[in-house]
Design an enzyme around this catalytic site. Structure first.
Site, PDB file in Angstrom:
ATOM      1  N   SER A 152       0.804  -1.230   0.000  1.00  0.00           N
ATOM      2  CA  SER A 152       0.000   0.000   0.000  1.00  0.00           C
ATOM      3  C   SER A 152       0.835   1.278   0.000  1.00  0.00           C
ATOM      4  O   SER A 152       0.346   2.328  -0.398  1.00  0.00           O
ATOM      5  CB  SER A 152      -0.962   0.019   1.178  1.00  0.00           C
ATOM      6  OG  SER A 152      -0.285   0.234   2.391  1.00  0.00           O
ATOM      7  N   LYS A 200       0.531   4.815   6.658  1.00  0.00           N
ATOM      8  CA  LYS A 200       0.021   5.599   5.525  1.00  0.00           C
ATOM      9  C   LYS A 200       0.624   6.996   5.582  1.00  0.00           C
ATOM     10  O   LYS A 200       1.236   7.398   6.563  1.00  0.00           O
ATOM     11  CB  LYS A 200      -1.507   5.735   5.573  1.00  0.00           C
ATOM     12  CG  LYS A 200      -2.282   4.441   5.660  1.00  0.00           C
ATOM     13  CD  LYS A 200      -2.270   3.652   4.383  1.00  0.00           C
ATOM     14  CE  LYS A 200      -3.074   2.363   4.561  1.00  0.00           C
ATOM     15  NZ  LYS A 200      -2.745   1.381   3.577  1.00  0.00           N
TER      16      LYS A 200
END
Length: 153
Positions: free
Chosen positions: A13, A59
């Site tokens: 990701s 993230k």
């Protein structure tokens, strides 16, 4: 021990910034998180993206509390201005859109809107909403393994 913690990157990701198998170091005494910072945070309760659930996610911070974020035509806008994103891979002629579109979201005070750098393969705030500041473990500041990938963020 109290100020630093290591984590393992399990997915793509955050590719190409972080790769599966990378070991990262997080500094846990941060008092200031800014757009562009890469953070580790506790898995949000609304995160149901499939796969084996992990306790912590990594993230990039896109918007802060009080800001409005949206995406149109594969560009991210924060409070009406295009967000420069030099960390994203350059698009290729045959690539899928990296961000897609999503309507305006006003980030609550004390929260962060986060997204993975590999937008097509990231389950992030676009799906489960902003992350509470109280859930942030800290900021990623270094990749330590593999040694060939050692660098500071």
């Amino acid at each position: 021990v109290f100020f630093l913690q290591t984590f393992y990157v399990p997915s793509t990701s955050m590719y190409p910034t972080l790769k599966p198998g990378d070991r990262i170091v997080v500094e846990k005494i941060t008092t200031s998180v800014q757009p562009g910072d890469v953070i580790v945070f506790s898995r949000p309760p609304a995160e149901h993206c499939g796969g084996n659930p992990v306790p912590d996610l990594v993230k990039r911070v896109i918007a802060l509390g009080g800001q409005t974020v949206q995406a149109r035509d594969d560009k991210v806008y924060v409070t009406g201005k295009v967000l420069p994103q030099p960390w994203l891979p350059a698009p290729t002629d045959n690539s899928n859109p990296t961000t897609g579109n999503f309507p305006p979201v006003t980030v609550p005070k004390g929260d962060y809107f986060v997204m993975g750098d590999n937008r097509a393969r990231s389950c992030d705030s676009r799906y489960w909403g902003p992350v509470k500041a109280s859930e942030v473990v800290g900021k990623v500041f270094m990749v330590v393994w593999p040694l060939s990938a050692f660098h500071f963020l």
